[in-house]
Design an enzyme around this catalytic site. Structure first.
Site, PDB file in Angstrom:
ATOM      1  N   GLU A 146      -9.550 -10.926  -7.640  1.00  0.00           N
ATOM      2  CA  GLU A 146      -8.611 -10.001  -7.499  1.00  0.00           C
ATOM      3  C   GLU A 146      -7.401 -10.000  -8.373  1.00  0.00           C
ATOM      4  OE1 GLU A 146      -9.905  -8.911  -2.818  1.00  0.00           O
ATOM      5  OE2 GLU A 146      -7.682  -9.668  -3.123  1.00  0.00           O
ATOM      6  N   LYS A 156       0.800  -1.288  -0.004  1.00  0.00           N
ATOM      7  CA  LYS A 156       0.080  -0.037   0.063  1.00  0.00           C
ATOM      8  C   LYS A 156       0.731   1.316   0.009  1.00  0.00           C
ATOM      9  CE  LYS A 156      -4.063  -2.325   2.292  1.00  0.00           C
ATOM     10  NZ  LYS A 156      -5.020  -2.303   3.476  1.00  0.00           N
ATOM     11  N   ASN A 179      -1.979   0.286   6.723  1.00  0.00           N
ATOM     12  CA  ASN A 179      -1.381  -1.018   7.225  1.00  0.00           C
ATOM     13  C   ASN A 179      -0.692  -1.731   6.274  1.00  0.00           C
ATOM     14  OD1 ASN A 179      -3.558  -1.933   5.839  1.00  0.00           O
ATOM     15  ND2 ASN A 179      -4.725  -2.879   7.588  1.00  0.00           N
ATOM     16  N   HIS A 234      -2.148  -5.555   1.541  1.00  0.00           N
ATOM     17  CA  HIS A 234      -3.458  -6.092   1.273  1.00  0.00           C
ATOM     18  C   HIS A 234      -3.245  -7.509   0.877  1.00  0.00           C
ATOM     19  CE1 HIS A 234      -7.330  -7.183  -0.260  1.00  0.00           C
ATOM     20  NE2 HIS A 234      -6.755  -7.770  -1.275  1.00  0.00           N
ATOM     21  N   TYR A 287     -12.214  -2.110  -3.900  1.00  0.00           N
ATOM     22  CA  TYR A 287     -12.701  -2.425  -2.251  1.00  0.00           C
ATOM     23  C   TYR A 287     -14.290  -2.335  -2.339  1.00  0.00           C
ATOM     24  CZ  TYR A 287      -8.270  -2.579   0.395  1.00  0.00           C
ATOM     25  OH  TYR A 287      -6.989  -3.063   0.712  1.00  0.00           O
TER      26      TYR A 287
HETATM   27  N1  UDP Z   1      -9.829  -0.695   7.462  1.00  0.00           N
HETATM   28  C1  UDP Z   1      -9.918   0.737   7.878  1.00  0.00           C
HETATM   29  N2  UDP Z   1     -10.698   0.812   9.306  1.00  0.00           N
HETATM   30  C2  UDP Z   1     -11.076  -0.373   9.858  1.00  0.00           C
HETATM   31  C3  UDP Z   1     -11.033  -1.642   9.061  1.00  0.00           C
HETATM   32  C4  UDP Z   1     -10.275  -1.790   7.574  1.00  0.00           C
HETATM   33  O1  UDP Z   1      -9.361   1.815   7.691  1.00  0.00           O
HETATM   34  O2  UDP Z   1     -11.727  -0.584  10.798  1.00  0.00           O
HETATM   35  C5  UDP Z   1      -9.115  -0.705   6.144  1.00  0.00           C
HETATM   36  C6  UDP Z   1      -7.637  -1.221   6.178  1.00  0.00           C
HETATM   37  O3  UDP Z   1      -6.746  -0.327   5.492  1.00  0.00           O
HETATM   38  C7  UDP Z   1      -7.894  -2.731   5.959  1.00  0.00           C
HETATM   39  C8  UDP Z   1      -9.003  -2.651   4.747  1.00  0.00           C
HETATM   40  O4  UDP Z   1      -9.817  -1.515   5.144  1.00  0.00           O
HETATM   41  O5  UDP Z   1      -6.849  -3.341   5.344  1.00  0.00           O
HETATM   42  C9  UDP Z   1      -9.784  -3.610   4.518  1.00  0.00           C
HETATM   43  O6  UDP Z   1     -10.508  -4.193   5.636  1.00  0.00           O
HETATM   44  P1  UDP Z   1     -10.527  -5.690   5.983  1.00  0.00           P
HETATM   45  O7  UDP Z   1     -11.290  -5.876   7.018  1.00  0.00           O
HETATM   46  O8  UDP Z   1     -10.734  -6.413   4.737  1.00  0.00           O
HETATM   47  O9  UDP Z   1      -9.083  -5.974   6.495  1.00  0.00           O
HETATM   48  P2  UDP Z   1      -7.860  -6.736   5.687  1.00  0.00           P
HETATM   49  O10 UDP Z   1      -8.314  -7.699   4.902  1.00  0.00           O
HETATM   50  O11 UDP Z   1      -6.965  -5.896   5.044  1.00  0.00           O
HETATM   51  O12 UDP Z   1      -7.098  -7.483   6.928  1.00  0.00           O
HETATM   52 MG    MG Z   2      -9.971  -7.886   3.529  1.00  0.00          MG
END
Ligand code: UDP
Ligand code: MG
Length: 140
Positions: A128, A11, A114, A117, A51
């Protein structure tokens, strides 16, 4: 366990800090092969399409803006159980909960910014990968 492919994105927070090589080393050390990779910059609309599953979540606007804020490295990782293995190497979504040694524990700045992805299931991995790569770009 079968050989799988999964979609990974390094990212904008991580590309900005020049962490592509350090993150790729984590994948390779875990036995994941980077079989396709390119550095691109998404538009907010493209980030929103990628997303779309999160479109009703309160963080959606912030997430798509962040994902379009700088270059990303999109990549296909291949290996035994690659989908789950990549999730393990990534660590929990919130870096405060991520296990020591994981990418997010070491590099993530916040729950939103974070660093990586990773696809979460075989169906989403296939979708994806097809979002970013043509079949001719996947040479194994
Ligand atoms: N995210 C965020 N706030 C939250 C949860 C998720 O900004 O409370 C963002 C974060 O960048 C995350 C992405 O949305 O990686 C997708 O969320 P997901 O729950 O799918 O997490 P991941 O699969 O990336 O662990
Ligand atoms: Mg996810």
């Amino acid at each position: 366990m079968a050989t799988e492919r999964t979609l990974s994105i390094i990212k904008p927070d991580a590309t900005a800090r020049n962490l592509t090589g350090k993150i790729n080393a984590k994948f390779e050390d875990a036995g994941l092969r980077i079989v396709a990779q390119k550095r691109i910059q998404l538009t907010p609309a493209q980030a929103g399409e990628f997303y779309a599953v999160h479109k009703d979540r309160p963080f959606f606007g912030e997430l798509t803006e962040f994902m379009a804020s700088g270059p990303v490295v999109v990549q296909v990782l291949e290996g035994e159980g690659a989908i789950a293995k990549n999730r393990e190497v990534m660590g929990a979504t919130n870096p405060a909960d991520a296990a020591p040694g994981t990418i997010r524990a070491e590099f993530a700045e916040s729950v939103g910014e974070n660093s990586v992805h990773g696809s979460d299931a075989p169906e989403t991995a296939a979708q994806e990968i097809a979002f970013f790569f043509a079949g001719i770009e996947l040479v194994g």
